[in-house]
Motif scaffolding. Structure first.
Motif, mmCIF file in Angstrom:
data_model
loop_
_atom_site.group_PDB
_atom_site.id
_atom_site.type_symbol
_atom_site.label_atom_id
_atom_site.label_comp_id
_atom_site.label_asym_id
_atom_site.label_seq_id
_atom_site.Cartn_x
_atom_site.Cartn_y
_atom_site.Cartn_z
ATOM 1 N N SER A 284 23.979 66.256 33.725
ATOM 2 C CA SER A 284 22.427 65.608 33.249
ATOM 3 C C SER A 284 21.855 67.110 33.388
ATOM 4 O O SER A 284 20.716 67.088 32.453
ATOM 5 N N LYS B 32 22.016 58.818 33.123
ATOM 6 C CA LYS B 32 22.102 58.747 31.912
ATOM 7 C C LYS B 32 20.970 59.902 31.199
ATOM 8 O O LYS B 32 20.140 60.357 32.386
ATOM 9 N N ARG C 91 28.823 58.514 28.038
ATOM 10 C CA ARG C 91 29.294 57.449 29.787
ATOM 11 C C ARG C 91 28.800 58.101 30.886
ATOM 12 O O ARG C 91 28.549 59.354 31.136
ATOM 13 N N VAL C 92 28.337 57.351 31.855
ATOM 14 C CA VAL C 92 28.193 57.891 33.302
ATOM 15 C C VAL C 92 29.119 57.423 34.148
ATOM 16 O O VAL C 92 29.681 56.357 34.124
#
Length: 300
Positions: free
Chosen positions: A106, A134, A147-148
């Motif tokens: 991220s 996210k 996606r995480v």
């Protein structure tokens, strides 16, 4: 001065040498003539295969018996026309058969997503970007689904110089498999700064039978890295491919495999350790190559 009696043996010896030379010359000439005459009399045994579109020559003196004898002789003659070389077996793998699993983070997403845009083809390429948490996704960007990754806190990480993110990246292939995408033959894993030339990737994977166990990639460009890790390991920076049946077997045992190797550094050496347990060696393809630039180059 030598007497006539002393000169006689020398004269006889010279005469014997001259006689031997003349005799050998005559024998050589006679043998050569005989050899060439045999070659001239011998007809070459060559089979000429006519073109199917050409009509056979018409023979006025031919009859049923002579034709039968001629056909029998033709059948006994060897066919000297060599068959065409056998082509490599190709499998009908297309871009739709490949699922990409892209590992990212991220904190670097805003920069690294620009690399993905250079090769990603919306509605053609299939796959997922896996992040640690996210991020804000903008509409209309030419990017894969985001996606995480699942929680990996249950796994130990004992390497003092590495990062725990290696644990979740190790499971990218298994988590992509769990999505249940249809008609997938290959899972291709790469980093967020890996650039895939998808046409070349399809061409390379088409050489291999996707129903068999394949772990395809290449070693690092760095000799030091290969010494520290392994020459038999597919480095994630260049990407690597795992066939569908092998990905299924990997997903069954991967968590236990990760527990067994807590001291390893990254995700690609953990994948290689699991492949070793499954007994699947690396199939090397030099097209999966990585280049690590020194930090100094980033300022140019």
């Amino acid at each position: 001065m030598n007497s006539p009696l002393q000169r006689m043996p020398k004269i006889r010896f010279r005469g014997l040498i001259i006689y031997s030379i003349i005799t050998m010359t005559l024998l050589y000439i006679s043998y050569s003539n005989l050899l060439f005459s045999k070659k001239d009399r011998k007809s070459p045994d060559i089979t000429i295969v006519p073109n199917k579109t050409e009509a056979p020559p018409f023979n006025h003196s031919s009859n049923t018996t002579s034709s039968h004898v001629q056909n029998s002789a033709d059948q006994k003659r060897p066919n000297l026309v060599e068959p065409p070389p056998r082509r490599y077996l190709r499998y009908d793998t297309n871009l739709k058969h490949i699922a990409f699993g892209i590992a990212s983070s991220s904190n670097l997403w805003e920069i690294r997503k620009e690399y993905i845009k250079t090769w990603w083809r919306p509605k053609e390429t299939r796959g997922v970007v896996w992040l640690d948490k996210k991020v804000v996704a903008k509409k209309g960007e030419r990017l894969p689904e985001i996606r995480v990754s699942e929680d990996t806190s249950q796994f130990k990480y004992l390497n003092k110089v590495g990062s725990r993110s290696a644990l979740r990246i190790t499971r990218v292939v298994s988590e992509t498999l769990k999505l249940g995408m249809k008609d997938i033959r290959w899972f291709v894993m790469g980093d967020d700064d890996t650039i895939f030339v998808v046409e070349n990737l399809v061409r390379v994977l088409s050489k291999y039978d996707h129903t068999q166990y394949y772990y395809i990639g290449s070693a690092s460009e760095s000799h030091i890295q290969n010494i520290l890790f392994s020459y038999s390991m597919a480095y994630g920076g260049g990407g690597f491919a795992i066939s569908y049946p092998l990905a299924k077997e990997l997903s069954k045992m991967q968590d236990k495999c990760i527990h067994r190797y807590p001291a390893l550094y990254g995700s690609d050496d953990r994948i290689q350790a699991c492949m070793a347990e499954l007994g699947v060696p690396l199939t090397r393809e030099l097209g999966f190559h990585q280049v690590k630039l020194p930090l100094l180059h980033l300022f140019y």
